[in-house]
Motif scaffolding. Structure first.
Motif, short mmCIF file in Angstrom:
data_model
loop_
_atom_site.label_atom_id
_atom_site.label_comp_id
_atom_site.label_asym_id
_atom_site.label_seq_id
_atom_site.Cartn_x
_atom_site.Cartn_y
_atom_site.Cartn_z
N PHE A 39 10.37 85.38 -6.30
CA PHE A 39 9.12 84.92 -6.92
C PHE A 39 9.41 84.07 -8.14
CE2 PHE A 39 6.79 88.21 -4.53
CZ PHE A 39 5.71 87.43 -4.12
N ARG A 40 10.32 84.59 -8.95
CA ARG A 40 10.68 83.86 -10.17
C ARG A 40 11.24 82.48 -9.80
NH1 ARG A 40 10.94 80.91 -13.32
NH2 ARG A 40 12.13 80.76 -15.26
N ALA A 41 12.14 82.45 -8.80
CA ALA A 41 12.80 81.20 -8.43
C ALA A 41 11.79 80.18 -7.93
CB ALA A 41 13.86 81.48 -7.36
N SER A 42 10.72 80.67 -7.29
CA SER A 42 9.76 79.72 -6.73
C SER A 42 8.99 78.98 -7.82
CB SER A 42 8.80 80.42 -5.78
OG SER A 42 7.93 81.27 -6.51
N LEU A 69 4.75 74.84 -11.44
CA LEU A 69 4.11 75.03 -10.14
C LEU A 69 4.52 73.93 -9.17
CD1 LEU A 69 0.48 76.10 -11.12
CD2 LEU A 69 2.11 77.45 -9.81
N SER A 70 5.51 73.09 -9.58
CA SER A 70 5.77 71.87 -8.82
C SER A 70 6.21 72.15 -7.38
CB SER A 70 6.80 71.00 -9.54
OG SER A 70 8.05 71.65 -9.48
N SER A 71 6.98 73.24 -7.16
CA SER A 71 7.42 73.55 -5.79
C SER A 71 6.22 73.85 -4.90
CB SER A 71 8.37 74.74 -5.78
OG SER A 71 9.53 74.39 -6.48
N TYR A 72 5.27 74.65 -5.45
CA TYR A 72 4.08 74.97 -4.68
C TYR A 72 3.25 73.73 -4.43
CZ TYR A 72 5.09 79.90 -5.07
OH TYR A 72 5.68 81.12 -4.95
N GLU A 73 3.23 72.84 -5.45
CA GLU A 73 2.50 71.60 -5.29
C GLU A 73 3.05 70.81 -4.11
OE1 GLU A 73 1.66 70.24 -9.49
OE2 GLU A 73 1.73 68.34 -8.39
N GLY A 132 11.44 79.03 8.91
CA GLY A 132 12.78 79.59 8.83
C GLY A 132 13.84 78.51 8.67
N THR A 133 13.77 77.49 9.53
CA THR A 133 14.77 76.44 9.47
C THR A 133 14.63 75.64 8.18
OG1 THR A 133 13.32 74.95 10.68
CG2 THR A 133 14.91 76.20 11.97
N GLU A 134 13.40 75.44 7.72
CA GLU A 134 13.20 74.66 6.49
C GLU A 134 13.71 75.41 5.27
OE1 GLU A 134 12.61 71.37 6.44
OE2 GLU A 134 12.95 72.05 8.50
N VAL A 135 13.49 76.71 5.20
CA VAL A 135 14.02 77.50 4.08
C VAL A 135 15.54 77.36 4.07
CG1 VAL A 135 14.35 79.82 3.16
CG2 VAL A 135 12.10 79.14 4.02
N TYR A 136 16.14 77.48 5.26
CA TYR A 136 17.59 77.38 5.37
C TYR A 136 18.05 76.00 4.91
CZ TYR A 136 22.20 77.36 7.57
OH TYR A 136 23.54 77.27 7.80
N ASN A 137 17.35 74.95 5.35
CA ASN A 137 17.69 73.59 4.97
C ASN A 137 17.65 73.38 3.48
OD1 ASN A 137 18.56 71.86 6.86
ND2 ASN A 137 16.51 71.27 7.59
N ALA A 190 12.86 76.24 -1.56
CA ALA A 190 13.18 77.26 -0.53
C ALA A 190 12.46 78.56 -0.87
CB ALA A 190 14.68 77.48 -0.47
N ALA A 191 12.43 78.92 -2.15
CA ALA A 191 11.76 80.15 -2.57
C ALA A 191 10.26 80.06 -2.34
CB ALA A 191 12.05 80.43 -4.05
N ALA A 192 9.67 78.92 -2.63
CA ALA A 192 8.23 78.74 -2.45
C ALA A 192 7.87 78.85 -0.96
CB ALA A 192 7.78 77.39 -3.01
N LEU A 193 8.72 78.25 -0.09
CA LEU A 193 8.47 78.35 1.35
C LEU A 193 8.60 79.80 1.82
CD1 LEU A 193 10.37 75.16 2.62
CD2 LEU A 193 7.91 75.61 2.78
N SER A 194 9.57 80.52 1.23
CA SER A 194 9.73 81.94 1.58
C SER A 194 8.49 82.73 1.21
CB SER A 194 10.93 82.54 0.87
OG SER A 194 12.08 81.80 1.20
N VAL A 195 7.93 82.41 0.03
CA VAL A 195 6.72 83.10 -0.41
C VAL A 195 5.58 82.81 0.57
CG1 VAL A 195 4.95 83.25 -2.21
CG2 VAL A 195 7.39 83.21 -2.83
#
Lengths: 288, 356
Positions: free
Chosen positions: A38-41, A57-61, A245-250, A261-266
């Motif tokens: 969560f923190r990393a995202s 919030l840029s990753s979520y954006e 899954g593949t995008e988080v890995y990428n 990657a963290a935001a996608l995981s969330v």
């Protein structure tokens, strides 16, 4: 303090002590990494994810505004849905047979049904590449019989990924169904037959409704496993199937954009939880 | 017109791979409205017979006739028989009313008629107003009643009950025993029930069919079975008894070794060996102490007080007699005391088909 209260207090302490090792293990290996995720995202760089750093919030954006990620999320849901539906349809007859059979080979047959779990899913994915690949068993057979001119594309697309995932998850589905078929019993079927129900009616009125909780559990399990899968979609998709899954890995290993990657995981976690809420609602509706 | 409603003829069931048949050439018949108990120890084939009649398993050979028509070839769902399972087998995903209406829905009965008949059936088993309950919300006795209602609402040709009382506690068992009897009498349905409990069979059934090892040992009214057992098995399985081997000296009189002369009822050829039985409660205390017909003096070896009765073990000659005496019988014997027991010749049963 009276003795009764003291002993209640004591038993609570014992309970706590018994729970402690498990709680510590879960805390260290599950809760802490999740909090860190969560923190990393919310971090602005991979470095910031470790040290205190800033909050953004840029990753979520990126995730929420870039149409590509909407497409990825949609692909993930479609893949999960297709895999869950077909896995359940294919596993149901097998699970029903195993639950109902009085054969003395029942144990052996059950073991056989889940035996594929002894092989890693990576190996089984490669197996499917051999079968479905451009020079694979199916294509070379079709060509040898002159049924097709060119190559029938069975891999490097979501079809291949779906087929491989279905086969890989079938043992899980069968196990989940078997554990959910507890209310089935042959005496109920006999009772229905005695009341005038033919075999079809016995199935639709008794077997099917009573096995639905198991079917639902299996569907949930397979769906969750499918939307979080990344090895099989990546290998069978040949880099052309984009799921969460593949995008988080990428993002985590190729682009090294850990916050993204963290935001996608969330996002994946949010999908999980919504599915579980729906599942519980459905189960309660079934049992009411 | 056939006078038997249900006829079982030479019924045999041999399971594949089995050495000997589970049911071996069993024949019996029931008039309309009778309640028959299939009684026997577990594994004697009684449940197999019930399941063959129901159509749940196919007989190896023999016939099952209802009103003279062989039903062996009719599939279970078309046989129109009601079955109350030992575990009740109520559908857990349906309400009580839906359980009861299931058979009517299968028969495509109209909605209003279903409602009417379900209500009537629930009233019959005293579950009025509980139709909307879930099965899991019913007590054991209520589940039993619901199962009976479900099997009777279809107006079955025959009601089959598999160990109907075995899942109930003792108090409820007595209550349901009377209840089942009453419901059966009121509906007039012909019924067969399976039990291993002799009290249950004796008190509920019009007639009993006693089974052992797949064979029918004896069929008759509770009285006939209890007072005139024809085989060793029936005599020992039902109730307690004193058994004697003797030689017939003249009609109705046998010489029993270590006891003396024993007069009995029943006809046995002079000179043959016979097996005789006296129920413990048929032995009475004889105050006179005089020797006479069927009078045996002996020493009280053991006494068990059972409230209404006193069970004595009395040593007479080389034989030991067990006697149940009412506790209100005046001065009660004491351990070590000398007493004389007497039994009427009618109460000494000659077991006809005993293995000599």
């Amino acid at each position: 303090m009276n003795p009764a209260a003291r002993s209640a207090d004591g038993s609570r302490r014992v309970l706590l002590m018994l729970l402690l090792p498990g709680l510590v293990a879960l805390g260290v290996t599950f809760v802490l990494p999740l909090l860190w995720l969560f923190r990393a995202s919310f971090a602005s760089s991979a470095i910031g994810a470790f040290s205190g750093g800033d909050w953004t919030l840029s990753s979520y954006e990126t995730v929420l505004t870039d149409p590509f990620y909407w497409l990825v999320a949609w692909n993930t849901l479609v893949l999960g849905f297709n895999v869950a539906v077909f896995t359940v349809i294919l596993s149901y007859p097998i699970a029903l047979f195993l639950a109902r059979t009085e054969s003395r080979w029942r144990g052996v047959l059950t073991a056989l049904a889940v035996a594929p779990l002894l092989t890693s899913s990576v190996v089984r994915t490669y197996g499917w590449m051999v079968i479905l690949g451009d020079q694979g068993v199916i294509n070379s057979t079709l060509q040898a019989l002159s049924l097709t001119d060119g190559v029938v594309r069975l891999t490097n697309n979501s079809f291949g990924a779906t087929v491989a995932l279905i086969e890989i998850f079938m043992p899980y589905a069968i196990l989940a169904m078997l554990s959910g078929f507890g209310r089935l019993n042959t005496q109920l079927e006999e009772a229905a037959a005695m009341l005038g129900a033919n075999r079809l009616k016995v199935f639709t009125r008794i077997i099917l409704p009573l096995s639905l909780p198991g079917v639902l559990t299996a569907a949930l399990l397979v769906f969750v496993l499918a939307i979080s899968a990344f090895v099989t979609p990546r290998l069978m998709g040949g880099g052309r199937v984009f799921v969460l899954g593949t995008e988080v890995y990428n993002e985590a290993t190729v682009t090294l954009n850990w916050p993204l990657a963290a935001a996608l995981s969330v996002l994946l976690l949010v999908l999980f939880s919504s599915v579980i809420v729906i599942y519980q609602r459905a189960l309660r509706a079934l049992e009411a | 017109m056939v006078d038997h409603h249900v006829e079982i003829e030479q019924l045999v069931k041999t399971y594949p791979g089995a050495q000997k048949p589970s049911v071996d050439r069993v024949s019996f018949s029931l008039p309309r409205g009778e309640m028959l108990a299939l009684l026997g120890p577990s594994g004697c084939g009684k449940t197999t017979i019930l399941r063959m009649i129901a159509g749940l398993i196919a007989p190896t050979s023999g016939a099952i006739r209802i009103d003279g028509r062989d039903v062996s070839a009719i599939p279970v769902h078309k046989r129109n028989m009601g079955m109350v399972f030992q575990s009740y087998a109520l559908f857990p995903h349906m309400t009580v009313a839906r359980n009861v209406s299931f058979g009517l829905e299968m028969r495509k009965v109209g909605k209003t008629e279903i409602e009417e008949r379900v209500k009537k059936a629930l009233d019959l088993v005293k579950l009025t107003g509980l139709g909307e309950r879930k099965v899991s919300q019913l007590s054991g006795g209520q589940q039993q009643r619901a199962a009976i209602a479900r099997s009777l609402v279809i107006e079955p040709e025959l009601l089959l009950l598999d160990e109907p009382l075995s899942n109930l506690d003792a108090k409820l068992r007595d209550e349901m025993r009377d209840e089942i009897r009453e419901i059966q009498a009121r509906t007039g349905v012909t019924a067969i029930f399976v039990t291993h409990d002799q009290d249950e069979a004796l008190s509920m059934a019009d007639r009993l069919a006693v089974m052992s090892n797949g064979r029918l040992e004896q069929i008759g009214t509770p009285r006939e079975i209890f007072d005139r057992p024809q085989t060793d098995f029936v005599a020992t399985f039902i109730g307690a008894g004193n058994f004697f081997s003797g030689k017939v000296r003249e009609p109705g009189v046998a010489e029993v070794e270590g006891l003396g002369e024993l007069r009995f009822s029943g006809e046995a050829p002079t000179g043959s060996s016979v097996k005789l039985m006296v129920r413990p409660h048929r032995l009475v205390l004889d105050g006179t102490g005089a020797a006479g017909v069927n009078r045996f003096s002996g020493t009280v070896e053991h006494i068990v007080y059972r409230g209404q009765t006193l069970t004595l073990t009395v040593r007479c000659g080389t034989q030991r007699l067990q006697a149940d005496l009412p506790t209100h019988a005046g001065v009660l014997p004491e351990k070590g005391g000398e007493i004389t027991l007497a039994v009427a010749p009618e109460d000494v049963t000659f077991i006809e088909k005993a293995a000599a």
